[in-house]
Design an enzyme around this catalytic site. Structure first.
Site, PDB file in Angstrom:
ATOM      1  N   GLU A 132      -5.091   6.322   0.793  1.00 46.59           N
ATOM      2  CA  GLU A 132      -4.322   6.382  -0.452  1.00 46.59           C
ATOM      3  C   GLU A 132      -2.829   6.652  -0.220  1.00 46.59           C
ATOM      4  O   GLU A 132      -1.992   5.906  -0.722  1.00 46.59           O
ATOM      5  CB  GLU A 132      -4.917   7.438  -1.384  1.00 46.59           C
ATOM      6  CG  GLU A 132      -4.234   7.437  -2.730  1.00 46.59           C
ATOM      7  CD  GLU A 132      -4.783   8.473  -3.686  1.00 46.59           C
ATOM      8  OE1 GLU A 132      -5.912   8.274  -4.175  1.00 46.59           O
ATOM      9  OE2 GLU A 132      -4.087   9.469  -3.947  1.00 46.59           O
TER      10      GLU A 132
ATOM     11  N   ARG B  84      -5.961   3.433  -9.022  1.00 47.21           N
ATOM     12  CA  ARG B  84      -4.968   3.931  -8.053  1.00 47.21           C
ATOM     13  C   ARG B  84      -4.113   2.786  -7.499  1.00 47.21           C
ATOM     14  O   ARG B  84      -3.790   2.724  -6.314  1.00 47.21           O
ATOM     15  CB  ARG B  84      -5.639   4.656  -6.883  1.00 47.21           C
ATOM     16  CG  ARG B  84      -6.549   5.771  -7.270  1.00 47.21           C
ATOM     17  CD  ARG B  84      -5.820   6.972  -7.852  1.00 47.21           C
ATOM     18  NE  ARG B  84      -6.777   8.042  -8.086  1.00 47.21           N
ATOM     19  CZ  ARG B  84      -7.436   8.226  -9.223  1.00 47.21           C
ATOM     20  NH1 ARG B  84      -7.194   7.438 -10.267  1.00 47.21           N
ATOM     21  NH2 ARG B  84      -8.297   9.198  -9.353  1.00 47.21           N
TER      22      ARG B  84
ATOM     23  N   SER C 267      -6.151  13.598  -2.044  1.00 43.51           N
ATOM     24  CA  SER C 267      -7.172  12.708  -1.475  1.00 43.51           C
ATOM     25  C   SER C 267      -6.532  11.786  -0.441  1.00 43.51           C
ATOM     26  O   SER C 267      -5.547  11.112  -0.755  1.00 43.51           O
ATOM     27  CB  SER C 267      -7.788  11.831  -2.561  1.00 43.51           C
ATOM     28  OG  SER C 267      -8.289  12.631  -3.586  1.00 43.51           O
TER      29      SER C 267
HETATM   30  P1  FAD Z   1       6.075  10.375  -3.351  1.00 44.68           P
HETATM   31  O1  FAD Z   1       4.970  10.907  -2.508  1.00 44.68           O
HETATM   32  O2  FAD Z   1       7.450  10.860  -3.073  1.00 44.68           O
HETATM   33  O3  FAD Z   1       6.028   8.785  -3.267  1.00 44.68           O
HETATM   34  C1  FAD Z   1       4.807   8.109  -3.413  1.00 44.68           C
HETATM   35  C2  FAD Z   1       5.089   6.607  -3.454  1.00 44.68           C
HETATM   36  O4  FAD Z   1       5.821   6.298  -4.633  1.00 44.68           O
HETATM   37  C3  FAD Z   1       5.951   6.135  -2.293  1.00 44.68           C
HETATM   38  O5  FAD Z   1       5.527   4.831  -1.957  1.00 44.68           O
HETATM   39  C4  FAD Z   1       7.361   6.119  -2.866  1.00 44.68           C
HETATM   40  O6  FAD Z   1       8.200   5.156  -2.253  1.00 44.68           O
HETATM   41  C5  FAD Z   1       7.086   5.717  -4.303  1.00 44.68           C
HETATM   42  N1  FAD Z   1       8.067   6.277  -5.245  1.00 44.68           N
HETATM   43  C6  FAD Z   1       8.223   7.582  -5.595  1.00 44.68           C
HETATM   44  N2  FAD Z   1       9.162   7.694  -6.552  1.00 44.68           N
HETATM   45  C7  FAD Z   1       9.626   6.434  -6.783  1.00 44.68           C
HETATM   46  C8  FAD Z   1      10.623   5.894  -7.656  1.00 44.68           C
HETATM   47  N3  FAD Z   1      11.347   6.647  -8.492  1.00 44.68           N
HETATM   48  N4  FAD Z   1      10.830   4.552  -7.599  1.00 44.68           N
HETATM   49  C9  FAD Z   1      10.116   3.749  -6.777  1.00 44.68           C
HETATM   50  N5  FAD Z   1       9.165   4.209  -5.942  1.00 44.68           N
HETATM   51  C10 FAD Z   1       8.924   5.545  -5.955  1.00 44.68           C
HETATM   52  N6  FAD Z   1      -2.861  11.496  -7.337  1.00 44.68           N
HETATM   53  C11 FAD Z   1      -3.645  11.079  -8.366  1.00 44.68           C
HETATM   54  O7  FAD Z   1      -3.570   9.899  -8.768  1.00 44.68           O
HETATM   55  N7  FAD Z   1      -4.528  11.911  -8.961  1.00 44.68           N
HETATM   56  C12 FAD Z   1      -4.660  13.208  -8.594  1.00 44.68           C
HETATM   57  O8  FAD Z   1      -5.466  13.933  -9.167  1.00 44.68           O
HETATM   58  C13 FAD Z   1      -3.861  13.674  -7.497  1.00 44.68           C
HETATM   59  N8  FAD Z   1      -4.004  14.931  -7.046  1.00 44.68           N
HETATM   60  C14 FAD Z   1      -3.254  15.354  -5.995  1.00 44.68           C
HETATM   61  C15 FAD Z   1      -3.428  16.668  -5.547  1.00 44.68           C
HETATM   62  C16 FAD Z   1      -2.672  17.142  -4.502  1.00 44.68           C
HETATM   63  C17 FAD Z   1      -2.877  18.558  -4.015  1.00 44.68           C
HETATM   64  C18 FAD Z   1      -1.698  16.306  -3.877  1.00 44.68           C
HETATM   65  C19 FAD Z   1      -0.842  16.842  -2.777  1.00 44.68           C
HETATM   66  C20 FAD Z   1      -1.541  15.001  -4.301  1.00 44.68           C
HETATM   67  C21 FAD Z   1      -2.317  14.506  -5.375  1.00 44.68           C
HETATM   68  N9  FAD Z   1      -2.187  13.190  -5.839  1.00 44.68           N
HETATM   69  C22 FAD Z   1      -2.947  12.770  -6.895  1.00 44.68           C
HETATM   70  C23 FAD Z   1      -1.229  12.266  -5.213  1.00 44.68           C
HETATM   71  C24 FAD Z   1       0.243  12.416  -5.741  1.00 44.68           C
HETATM   72  O9  FAD Z   1       0.405  13.648  -6.377  1.00 44.68           O
HETATM   73  C25 FAD Z   1       0.610  11.301  -6.706  1.00 44.68           C
HETATM   74  O10 FAD Z   1       0.459  10.047  -6.106  1.00 44.68           O
HETATM   75  C26 FAD Z   1       2.063  11.432  -7.211  1.00 44.68           C
HETATM   76  O11 FAD Z   1       2.298  10.494  -8.227  1.00 44.68           O
HETATM   77  C27 FAD Z   1       3.115  11.250  -6.095  1.00 44.68           C
HETATM   78  O12 FAD Z   1       4.368  11.651  -6.627  1.00 44.68           O
HETATM   79  P2  FAD Z   1       5.605  11.937  -5.686  1.00 44.68           P
HETATM   80  O13 FAD Z   1       6.798  12.099  -6.559  1.00 44.68           O
HETATM   81  O14 FAD Z   1       5.305  13.059  -4.781  1.00 44.68           O
HETATM   82  O15 FAD Z   1       5.715  10.582  -4.880  1.00 44.68           O
HETATM   83  P1  NAP Z   2     -15.386  15.392  -8.199  1.00 46.81           P
HETATM   84  O1  NAP Z   2     -15.624  15.899  -9.560  1.00 46.81           O
HETATM   85  O2  NAP Z   2     -15.867  16.182  -7.039  1.00 46.81           O
HETATM   86  O3  NAP Z   2     -15.975  13.904  -8.057  1.00 46.81           O
HETATM   87  C1  NAP Z   2     -15.902  13.194  -6.836  1.00 46.81           C
HETATM   88  C2  NAP Z   2     -15.466  11.779  -7.092  1.00 46.81           C
HETATM   89  O4  NAP Z   2     -16.482  11.087  -7.817  1.00 46.81           O
HETATM   90  C3  NAP Z   2     -14.230  11.755  -7.955  1.00 46.81           C
HETATM   91  O5  NAP Z   2     -13.131  11.584  -7.134  1.00 46.81           O
HETATM   92  C4  NAP Z   2     -14.487  10.673  -8.982  1.00 46.81           C
HETATM   93  O6  NAP Z   2     -13.728   9.494  -8.807  1.00 46.81           O
HETATM   94  C5  NAP Z   2     -15.950  10.359  -8.896  1.00 46.81           C
HETATM   95  N1  NAP Z   2     -16.555  10.794 -10.176  1.00 46.81           N
HETATM   96  C6  NAP Z   2     -17.063  11.999 -10.448  1.00 46.81           C
HETATM   97  N2  NAP Z   2     -17.557  12.006 -11.703  1.00 46.81           N
HETATM   98  C7  NAP Z   2     -17.315  10.802 -12.228  1.00 46.81           C
HETATM   99  C8  NAP Z   2     -17.578  10.199 -13.485  1.00 46.81           C
HETATM  100  N3  NAP Z   2     -18.229  10.849 -14.465  1.00 46.81           N
HETATM  101  N4  NAP Z   2     -17.183   8.941 -13.693  1.00 46.81           N
HETATM  102  C9  NAP Z   2     -16.569   8.271 -12.727  1.00 46.81           C
HETATM  103  N5  NAP Z   2     -16.282   8.783 -11.517  1.00 46.81           N
HETATM  104  C10 NAP Z   2     -16.660  10.029 -11.267  1.00 46.81           C
HETATM  105  O7  NAP Z   2     -13.822  15.066  -8.069  1.00 46.81           O
HETATM  106  P2  NAP Z   2     -12.649  15.861  -7.402  1.00 46.81           P
HETATM  107  O8  NAP Z   2     -12.464  15.351  -6.047  1.00 46.81           O
HETATM  108  O9  NAP Z   2     -12.795  17.334  -7.641  1.00 46.81           O
HETATM  109  O10 NAP Z   2     -11.409  15.386  -8.249  1.00 46.81           O
HETATM  110  C11 NAP Z   2     -11.358  15.540  -9.646  1.00 46.81           C
HETATM  111  C12 NAP Z   2     -10.458  14.487 -10.239  1.00 46.81           C
HETATM  112  O11 NAP Z   2      -9.126  14.662  -9.752  1.00 46.81           O
HETATM  113  C13 NAP Z   2     -10.866  13.060  -9.843  1.00 46.81           C
HETATM  114  O12 NAP Z   2     -10.612  12.217 -10.925  1.00 46.81           O
HETATM  115  C14 NAP Z   2      -9.969  12.747  -8.681  1.00 46.81           C
HETATM  116  O13 NAP Z   2      -9.675  11.370  -8.578  1.00 46.81           O
HETATM  117  C15 NAP Z   2      -8.709  13.534  -9.010  1.00 46.81           C
HETATM  118  N6  NAP Z   2      -8.034  13.955  -7.771  1.00 46.81           N
HETATM  119  C16 NAP Z   2      -7.282  13.031  -7.132  1.00 46.81           C
HETATM  120  C17 NAP Z   2      -6.595  13.371  -5.974  1.00 46.81           C
HETATM  121  C18 NAP Z   2      -5.679  12.375  -5.304  1.00 46.81           C
HETATM  122  O14 NAP Z   2      -4.929  12.765  -4.421  1.00 46.81           O
HETATM  123  N7  NAP Z   2      -5.729  11.123  -5.667  1.00 46.81           N
HETATM  124  C19 NAP Z   2      -6.716  14.649  -5.453  1.00 46.81           C
HETATM  125  C20 NAP Z   2      -7.530  15.541  -6.112  1.00 46.81           C
HETATM  126  C21 NAP Z   2      -8.183  15.196  -7.283  1.00 46.81           C
HETATM  127  P3  NAP Z   2     -12.261   9.316  -9.462  1.00 46.81           P
HETATM  128  O15 NAP Z   2     -11.350   9.703  -8.380  1.00 46.81           O
HETATM  129  O16 NAP Z   2     -12.179   7.874  -9.773  1.00 46.81           O
HETATM  130  O17 NAP Z   2     -12.138  10.161 -10.679  1.00 46.81           O
END
Ligand code: FAD
Ligand code: NAP
Length: 348
Positions: free
Chosen positions: A335, A166, A240
Site C-alpha cells: 500500500e 485504496r 497497513s
Molecule cells: P504522504 O504519506 O505524505 O503521501 C502519500 C502519497 O500521496 C504519496 O504518493 C505522495 O506523493 C502523495 N501526496 C501527498 N500529498 C499530496 C498532494 N498534496 N498532492 C499530490 N500528491 C500528494 N489509510 C487509509 O486509507 N485508511 C486507514 O485507516 C489508515 N490508517 C493508517 C494508520 C496509521 C497508523 C498510519 C501510519 C497510516 C494509515 N493510513 C491509512 C495511511 C495514510 O494515513 C493515508 O494514506 C494518508 O492519506 C496519507 O497522508 P499523508 O499526508 O501522510 O501522505
Molecule cells: P479488522 O476489523 O481487523 O478487519 C480486518 C480486515 O477485514 C479489514 O482491513 C477490512 O477490510 C476487512 N473487513 C472486516 N470487516 C469487514 C466488513 N464487515 N466488510 C468488509 N470488510 C471487512 O480491521 P482493522 O485492521 O482493525 O482496521 C479497521 C479499519 O481501518 C479497516 O477498514 C482498515 O482498512 C482501516 N485501516 C487502514 C489502515 C491503512 O493503513 N490503510 C491502517 C489501519 C486501519 P477494509 O480494509 O477494506 O476495511
C-alpha cells in the site's frame, strides 16, 4: 512570501516510518502563492518533484533526488450551505483528523468513520482513504490540482477521480504528474451513521443505547484505533503495509477447500475480500522478534522502532509477500508508495 529552497534536508522526522532519508532539494509550501515560483525553479533546474504531506504512506530511500515539496497550506472555507448539505473547500495541508473533528463540531456529517487516519487532506483522495466501511471518495466533489511540471491548473470531478478500493486516478494516469492544492467536499447535514463494521458495531452495542450518533461513531473509531494500532509517534509505522486482497467467488471456494476457517468479507465492488493480516499471521510472522517486524497486535502493520533504513523494511515486506504467495497463492499488493529506489517497485 518568497519560498526558500533548501539543500540536503533530513526527512527522518517527516516520514512516519522514521527511515533515514535526505532530500536533495526541499521546500515547504505554506502559502498558495509560493507554488508558481517554486515550480518555475523546478522546471528551470529540471528537478523531478516529489510531493509529500505528512509522510504516513511512503517508504523513502536514502536519498530523494530533485525537489521534495511538502504541502503545508491550510484553510477551510464554506463554499455553499444548502438545506441538506454543505460544500467545503479545504487546503491540502490541513491535517485530516483535525478536519474530521472540525466537521463534526459543526454537525457536518459523514467523515466520522475516517477519524484518526494520519496525514493531510491533500493526500486523502490519492488512495481514497477508507476505514470502518466508509471511503472518502463518496464525499469528494472536486480535487483542485496543478499539473507537474507545467503548473497548469487542473480540476477533477469525483467521477474523473475514478475512486476505487485504496486507489484512484492519482495512482494511475496522474501519478507524479499532479500536485493537489485543495479538495472540495460535500457533506450531509443529516446524520446517517455507518455502523455495520463488526468491531465498531460491537463497541457501539457495548457503549450506546442502540441508536448511535455520529459523535459516538467517532468516539468508537478513535477508541478502537488507539487500542489496535501503534501510534507512529511512539512506534514508527505506515499503517497497513499491504492492501487486503480481493478475489473471485471461484478463487475463494478453492482456498476454502484447504482453509475452511479462512475469514472473508463480501467486497462491496463484487467478489470477496480477505484480511491480509490473517494470511500473514498464518505464515508465522507475528512470532518474529527482530528490529523490523510486524506489530504484535496487528500483523498488517510493519513497525520500525529502531528507525532502520528502508531496505530493511522492504526486505521484510518481500519475505511476507513471498510466504503468503507460497502458502495461499495470493499476491499481496504493497500500500505505501516507495520513493527514491531504482528497483523493487519504487520510483527511481
Ligand atoms: P504522504 O504519506 O505524505 O503521501 C502519500 C502519497 O500521496 C504519496 O504518493 C505522495 O506523493 C502523495 N501526496 C501527498 N500529498 C499530496 C498532494 N498534496 N498532492 C499530490 N500528491 C500528494 N489509510 C487509509 O486509507 N485508511 C486507514 O485507516 C489508515 N490508517 C493508517 C494508520 C496509521 C497508523 C498510519 C501510519 C497510516 C494509515 N493510513 C491509512 C495511511 C495514510 O494515513 C493515508 O494514506 C494518508 O492519506 C496519507 O497522508 P499523508 O499526508 O501522510 O501522505
Ligand atoms: P479488522 O476489523 O481487523 O478487519 C480486518 C480486515 O477485514 C479489514 O482491513 C477490512 O477490510 C476487512 N473487513 C472486516 N470487516 C469487514 C466488513 N464487515 N466488510 C468488509 N470488510 C471487512 O480491521 P482493522 O485492521 O482493525 O482496521 C479497521 C479499519 O481501518 C479497516 O477498514 C482498515 O482498512 C482501516 N485501516 C487502514 C489502515 C491503512 O493503513 N490503510 C491502517 C489501519 C486501519 P477494509 O480494509 O477494506 O476495511
Amino acid at each position: 512570501m518568497t519560498l526558500a529552497v533548501q539543500e540536503r534536508v533530513e526527512l527522518q522526522a517527516l516520514n512516519t516510518l522514521a527511515v533515514p532519508a535526505v532530500a536533495e532539494y526541499f521546500a515547504e509550501l505554506t502559502e498558495p502563492a509560493q507554488l508558481d515560483e517554486v515550480l518555475a525553479e523546478a522546471r528551470d533546474r529540471q528537478w523531478r518533484v516529489t510531493v509529500l504531506g505528512e509522510g504516513s504512506n511512503v517508504v523513502l530511500a536514502e536519498t530523494l533526488s530533485g525537489l521534495t515539496l511538502v504541502q503545508r497550506c491550510r484553510g477551510i472555507s464554506v463554499l455553499e450551505q444548502e438545506a441538506d448539505a454543505v460544500c467545503l473547500q479545504v487546503a491540502a495541508g490541513e491535517n485530516w483528523h483535525g478536519f474530521v473533528s472540525w466537521c463534526l463540531d459543526r454537525d457536518y456529517f459523514g467523515l466520522e468513520n475516517l477519524a484518526l487516519i494520519p496525514g493531510t487532506v491533500g493526500a486523502a483522495p490519492i488512495q481514497n482513504i477508507g476505514a470502518y466501511g466508509v471511503e472518502v471518495g463518496r464525499f469528494v466533489e472536486r480535487v483542485h490540482c496543478r499539473e507537474l511540471p507545467s503548473g497548469t491548473p487542473l480540476v477533477l470531478t469525483r467521477e474523473e477521480c475514478e475512486f476505487d478500493y485504496r486507489n484512484s486516478i492519482f495512482k494511475r494516469k496522474w501519478q507524479d504528474r499532479a500536485l493537489i492544492e485543495s479538495v472540495t467536499f460535500r457533506l450531509p447535514l443529516t446524520p446517517s451513521p455507518v455502523t455495520g463494521y463488526p468491531t465498531l458495531a460491537r463497541w457501539l452495542e457495548e457503549h450506546g443505547d442502540g441508536d448511535p450518533t455520529p459523535r459516538q461513531v467517532f468516539d468508537g473509531v478513535v477508541t478502537i484505533r488507539r487500542s489496535r494500532l501503534p501510534d507512529p509517534g511512539d512506534i514508527p509505522n505506515v499503517g497497513s503495509f499491504f492492501k487486503n486482497p480481493r478475489i473471485s467467488g471461484r478463487a475463494l471456494g478453492q482456498l476454502q477447500a484447504d482453509w475452511p476457517e479462512l475469514p472473508h468479507y463480501a467486497d462491496e465492488r463484487g467478489g470477496h475480500k480477505l484480511p491480509a493480516a490473517w494470511l500473514i499471521e498464518q505464515c508465522g510472522f507475528k512470532q518474529r522478534d527482530a528490529a523490523v517486524r510486524v506489530h504484535a497486535e496487528h500483523a498488517l502493520v510493519i513497525v520500525n522502532p529502531e528507525r532502520r533504513p528502508a531496505p530493511e523494511i522492504l526486505e521484510l515486506a518481500e519475505a511476507i509477500a513471498d510466504a503468503v504467495h507460497q502458502r495461499f497463492g495470493i499476491l499481496l499488493e504493497q500500500e505505501p508508495r516507495n520513493y527514491g529506489f531504482t528497483s523493487g517497485g519504487g520510483r527511481g
